[in-house]
Write a protein that holds these residues in place. Structure first.
Motif, short mmCIF file in Angstrom:
data_model
loop_
_atom_site.label_atom_id
_atom_site.label_comp_id
_atom_site.label_asym_id
_atom_site.label_seq_id
_atom_site.Cartn_x
_atom_site.Cartn_y
_atom_site.Cartn_z
N LYS A 33 0.84 -1.19 0.00
CA LYS A 33 0.00 0.00 0.00
C LYS A 33 0.89 1.25 0.00
N PRO A 34 1.52 1.55 -1.12
CA PRO A 34 2.41 2.72 -1.13
C PRO A 34 1.62 4.03 -1.08
N ASP A 35 2.16 5.00 -0.40
CA ASP A 35 1.63 6.36 -0.44
C ASP A 35 2.81 7.33 -0.48
N ALA A 36 2.53 8.60 -0.52
CA ALA A 36 3.59 9.60 -0.70
C ALA A 36 4.58 9.59 0.46
N GLN A 37 4.09 9.41 1.69
CA GLN A 37 5.01 9.43 2.84
C GLN A 37 5.90 8.19 2.87
N SER A 40 8.69 8.53 0.29
CA SER A 40 9.66 9.62 0.46
C SER A 40 10.96 9.06 1.04
N PRO A 41 12.08 9.72 0.77
CA PRO A 41 13.35 9.20 1.28
C PRO A 41 13.49 9.33 2.79
N GLU A 43 11.34 9.23 6.42
CA GLU A 43 10.09 8.94 7.10
C GLU A 43 10.07 9.51 8.51
N CYS A 44 10.94 10.46 8.81
CA CYS A 44 11.05 10.95 10.17
C CYS A 44 10.04 12.05 10.49
N GLY A 45 9.27 12.51 9.52
CA GLY A 45 8.23 13.48 9.80
C GLY A 45 8.52 14.88 9.30
N PHE A 46 9.74 15.17 8.89
CA PHE A 46 10.04 16.49 8.36
C PHE A 46 11.05 16.36 7.23
N GLU A 47 11.06 17.35 6.40
CA GLU A 47 11.98 17.36 5.27
C GLU A 47 13.39 17.65 5.76
N PRO A 48 14.39 17.13 5.09
CA PRO A 48 15.76 17.42 5.51
C PRO A 48 16.09 18.90 5.35
N PHE A 49 16.83 19.42 6.32
CA PHE A 49 17.16 20.85 6.28
C PHE A 49 18.63 21.09 6.02
N GLU A 50 19.43 20.04 5.98
CA GLU A 50 20.85 20.18 5.68
C GLU A 50 21.25 19.14 4.64
#
Length: 118
Positions: A33-37, A40-41, A43-50
């Motif tokens: 059951k794939p979904d966008a989350q 995604s590379p 799965e920690c809940g936020f987009e990488p910032f560095e």
């Protein structure tokens, strides 16, 4: 001559067959059951910032190398302890010299601050 290797060949073939069957059963029975989350590379809940290829401090590698060195040197104590009664006094004092050098190296690294973490 080759009949001596037949059990090894049989063991390898059975292992490969079991692994293939296990992977095949997992692919067939596993829910998909794939979904966008999930895709995604991160799965920690936020987009990488560095940048993911950030540089580590050299002290991290120094502590890792020191751990490996001292851990491997301590590994020499196990076989020595097993044969201590057979190697006698000479073997005992040879290991004491080895441990003395190990302790001197440990004290040197301690005084240089290589074991300090800020």
């Amino acid at each position: 001559m080759l009949t001596n290797y037949f059990p090894i060949l049989l063991f390898i073939l059975v292992g490969l067959a079991l692994g293939t069957v296990a992977i095949g059963v997992g692919k067939v029975l596993a829910p998909n059951k794939p979904d966008a989350q999930k895709l995604s590379p991160y799965e920690c809940g936020f987009e990488p910032f560095e940048d993911s290829r950030m540089k580590f401090d050299v002290r991290y590698y120094l502590v890792a190398i020191l751990f490996i060195i001292f851990d491997l040197e301590i590994a020499f104590l196990f076989p020595w302890a097993i044969v201590l009664d057979k190697i006698g006094v000479f073997g005992f004092w040879a290991m004491m010299v080895f441990l003395g050098i190990l302790v001197i190296g440990f004290i040197y690294e301690w005084k240089k601050g290589a074991l300090e973490w800020e």
